[in-house]
Design a protein around this motif. Sequence first.
Motif, PDB file in Angstrom:
ATOM      1  N   ARG A 285       0.910  -1.163   0.186  1.00 12.99           N
ATOM      2  CA  ARG A 285       0.017  -0.051  -0.029  1.00 12.99           C
ATOM      3  C   ARG A 285       0.760   1.359   0.042  1.00 12.99           C
ATOM      4  NH1 ARG A 285      -3.744  -2.627   3.387  1.00 12.99           N
ATOM      5  NH2 ARG A 285      -2.745  -1.676   5.162  1.00 12.99           N
ATOM      6  N   VAL A 286       1.840   1.148   0.695  1.00 13.07           N
ATOM      7  CA  VAL A 286       2.921   2.239   0.906  1.00 13.07           C
ATOM      8  C   VAL A 286       3.390   2.596  -0.329  1.00 13.07           C
ATOM      9  CG1 VAL A 286       5.067   3.174   1.882  1.00 13.07           C
ATOM     10  CG2 VAL A 286       3.127   2.148   3.563  1.00 13.07           C
ATOM     11  N   ALA A 287       3.953   1.446  -1.020  1.00 10.19           N
ATOM     12  CA  ALA A 287       4.532   1.477  -2.261  1.00 10.19           C
ATOM     13  C   ALA A 287       3.775   1.904  -3.519  1.00 10.19           C
ATOM     14  CB  ALA A 287       5.124  -0.032  -2.584  1.00 10.19           C
ATOM     15  N   GLU A 288       2.607   1.730  -3.313  1.00 11.40           N
ATOM     16  CA  GLU A 288       1.530   2.195  -4.358  1.00 11.40           C
ATOM     17  C   GLU A 288       1.333   3.596  -4.219  1.00 11.40           C
ATOM     18  OE1 GLU A 288      -2.162  -0.075  -3.812  1.00 11.40           O
ATOM     19  OE2 GLU A 288      -3.060   1.100  -5.656  1.00 11.40           O
ATOM     20  N   THR A 289       1.405   4.269  -3.135  1.00 15.97           N
ATOM     21  CA  THR A 289       1.378   5.685  -3.185  1.00 15.97           C
ATOM     22  C   THR A 289       2.513   6.384  -4.034  1.00 15.97           C
ATOM     23  OG1 THR A 289       2.540   5.884  -1.057  1.00 15.97           O
ATOM     24  CG2 THR A 289      -0.015   5.859  -0.994  1.00 15.97           C
ATOM     25  N   TYR A 290       3.673   5.724  -4.266  1.00 19.14           N
ATOM     26  CA  TYR A 290       4.853   6.226  -4.627  1.00 19.14           C
ATOM     27  C   TYR A 290       4.916   5.708  -6.328  1.00 19.14           C
ATOM     28  CZ  TYR A 290       6.496   7.808  -0.403  1.00 19.14           C
ATOM     29  OH  TYR A 290       7.009   8.322   0.781  1.00 19.14           O
ATOM     30  N   GLY A 291       3.778   5.113  -6.687  1.00 20.12           N
ATOM     31  CA  GLY A 291       3.784   4.563  -8.036  1.00 20.12           C
ATOM     32  C   GLY A 291       4.492   3.406  -8.120  1.00 20.12           C
ATOM     33  N   ALA A 292       4.726   2.599  -7.196  1.00 18.29           N
ATOM     34  CA  ALA A 292       5.741   1.347  -7.251  1.00 18.29           C
ATOM     35  C   ALA A 292       4.973   0.068  -6.874  1.00 18.29           C
ATOM     36  CB  ALA A 292       6.927   1.522  -6.360  1.00 18.29           C
ATOM     37  N   VAL A 293       5.420  -1.114  -7.586  1.00 13.46           N
ATOM     38  CA  VAL A 293       4.730  -2.103  -7.120  1.00 13.46           C
ATOM     39  C   VAL A 293       5.806  -3.295  -6.238  1.00 13.46           C
ATOM     40  CG1 VAL A 293       3.746  -4.398  -7.934  1.00 13.46           C
ATOM     41  CG2 VAL A 293       3.228  -2.242  -9.089  1.00 13.46           C
ATOM     42  N   ILE A 294       5.631  -3.394  -5.133  1.00 15.11           N
ATOM     43  CA  ILE A 294       6.416  -4.270  -4.234  1.00 15.11           C
ATOM     44  C   ILE A 294       5.871  -5.308  -3.697  1.00 15.11           C
ATOM     45  CG2 ILE A 294       8.023  -4.080  -2.105  1.00 15.11           C
ATOM     46  CD1 ILE A 294       7.997  -1.025  -2.595  1.00 15.11           C
ATOM     47  N   ALA A 295       6.618  -6.508  -3.870  1.00 15.73           N
ATOM     48  CA  ALA A 295       5.891  -7.737  -3.464  1.00 15.73           C
ATOM     49  C   ALA A 295       7.100  -8.308  -2.573  1.00 15.73           C
ATOM     50  CB  ALA A 295       5.583  -8.807  -4.386  1.00 15.73           C
ATOM     51  N   LEU A 296       6.873  -8.410  -1.188  1.00 12.96           N
ATOM     52  CA  LEU A 296       7.860  -8.921  -0.367  1.00 12.96           C
ATOM     53  C   LEU A 296       7.819 -10.413  -0.457  1.00 12.96           C
ATOM     54  CD1 LEU A 296       7.320  -7.043   3.288  1.00 12.96           C
ATOM     55  CD2 LEU A 296       9.078  -6.865   1.512  1.00 12.96           C
ATOM     56  N   THR A 297       9.277 -10.992  -0.525  1.00 14.20           N
ATOM     57  CA  THR A 297       9.306 -12.474  -0.461  1.00 14.20           C
ATOM     58  C   THR A 297       9.813 -13.024   0.922  1.00 14.20           C
ATOM     59  OG1 THR A 297      11.460 -12.304  -1.657  1.00 14.20           O
ATOM     60  CG2 THR A 297       9.573 -12.831  -2.958  1.00 14.20           C
ATOM     61  N   GLY A 298       9.551 -14.159   1.282  1.00 10.23           N
ATOM     62  CA  GLY A 298       9.880 -14.786   2.532  1.00 10.23           C
ATOM     63  C   GLY A 298      11.185 -15.588   2.130  1.00 10.23           C
TER      64      GLY A 298
END
Lengths: 299, 218
Positions: A254-267
Amino acid sequence: MRNWLYLHGRSFLRALHRLGEQPFGTLLSALVMGIALALPAGGYILLDNVASLARGVSGTPEISLFLDETPDVAAQTEDIQHKLKAEPAVASIRYVPRDEALRQLESNGLGDVLGGLAANPLPDAFVVTLRSDDPGVYDALTAKMRGWAGVTHVRLDSAWVKRLSALLELGRVVLLVLAVLLGLALVIVTFNTIRLQILTQTSEIEVSRLLGATNRFIRRPFYWFGSLQGILGGLIAVGAVWLGVVVLTEPVARVAETYGAVIALTGPNWQQSAAVVGFAAALGWLGAALSVRRHLRGA
Amino acid sequence: MIVFDNVVKHYPGGYTALDGVSLKIETGELVIISGHSGAGKSTLLKLIPAMERPSSGSVWLNDQDVSRLPRRAIPYLRRNIGLVLQENRLLFDRTIYDNILLPLIINGHPPGDAGRRVEAALDRVGLHGREREFPSGLSGGEQQRVAIARAFVNRPSILIADEPTAHLDPAYAAEIAELFNSFNSAGVTVLVVTHDVALFRHWSPRRLALAHGRLMEE
């Protein structure tokens, strides 16, 4: 060999039985180990995510080789391409002919400026990416390329590579210090647990000695106990890291989306998970070995 | 063969448990050792499996000087000696079966063979069918029989027992004495420390008496 395996099997089961005899104490010790290990393990995973995130945001660092103007373009291009393919550090090679470079500039809105020129001023070029993030590798290869015949200019955008590398290195050092300190704490936890185990098993140890047990026979179940406790702690640590990733994925996205980025954390992947569990088992074994040597001198 | 050669044993504080004891015990003998409390009987027995070391003199077991045996060799010596102590030293958190199995595991016996030996030992001491019980559920005499089964399950060539009938009523004590005699009949060298010499009189054992650390009669 069969007998050795049989004895280890028995010691393993004995250790498992002892762990099961005190479920609360076992769980408590494993939780302490798991939480302590989850900190450096989680930090490492975070660092891993930051590294891939930075690459995603800034693009993969590239080296551009601009070529001399020559009558035999094909032979020169083939020669340099051959040299690049021979470099083990090179991950990908893309040839950009001067006409394509011009078209790219025109599509970027520089058509009016370029239209005033009599001829295409751009050279043929190769765009190269490397397998490594190490600035040293970039610098060494750039210097080498500058010496190649037919190469007029080599450009490396290394500033951000160096900055990122320095930050990641700092993170790694901090994590290493944390891992060493917490590892030491885990060895102490196991040392004390095994000391208590030895105190409660005094009668069994004495009887075993009278019946002809060797030092190795007496010590073996304690080594297994320490290792098993470490494995439990390691599994809890991996679970905690995964839990952290699951909980954080949505807020971070959600935070990344506000900066126009797509972030998916990986375990952690299975190799990383196995490394954490193996490291924890080794720490448990070490704690047990130190404790047994200290408290079973006569054994 | 067991040989004591001028063995002296002092304990810290100046107490002398054995004072120049020399004796020879042949293979296959049944030996009863008696004497007053503090005469040195238990010390004499403990020197054989190297539970104690002599202050001077030497103890020989089949041409091996036990008194100078390196620490790492002691476990292997003890595997050939069956030991029954006054306190039976059973593991109360393990079943009767597991108690008797322990010396076989230590000695590296394969599981199948070990299982058969435990069954045979239980049969011999009259506890067959009770292998899954725990020692706390047994009487004193039964516990001592488990300890005896554990001592001979490894088929040792020497069996030593320190007051094995001390806390038993006469009927149980006679059963235990009978067991020791049966082992001796099978060729095992048996040394028993006891106050109750009469229990063994029936089998005409060799008798040793200790007084104040000295061998008084043989």
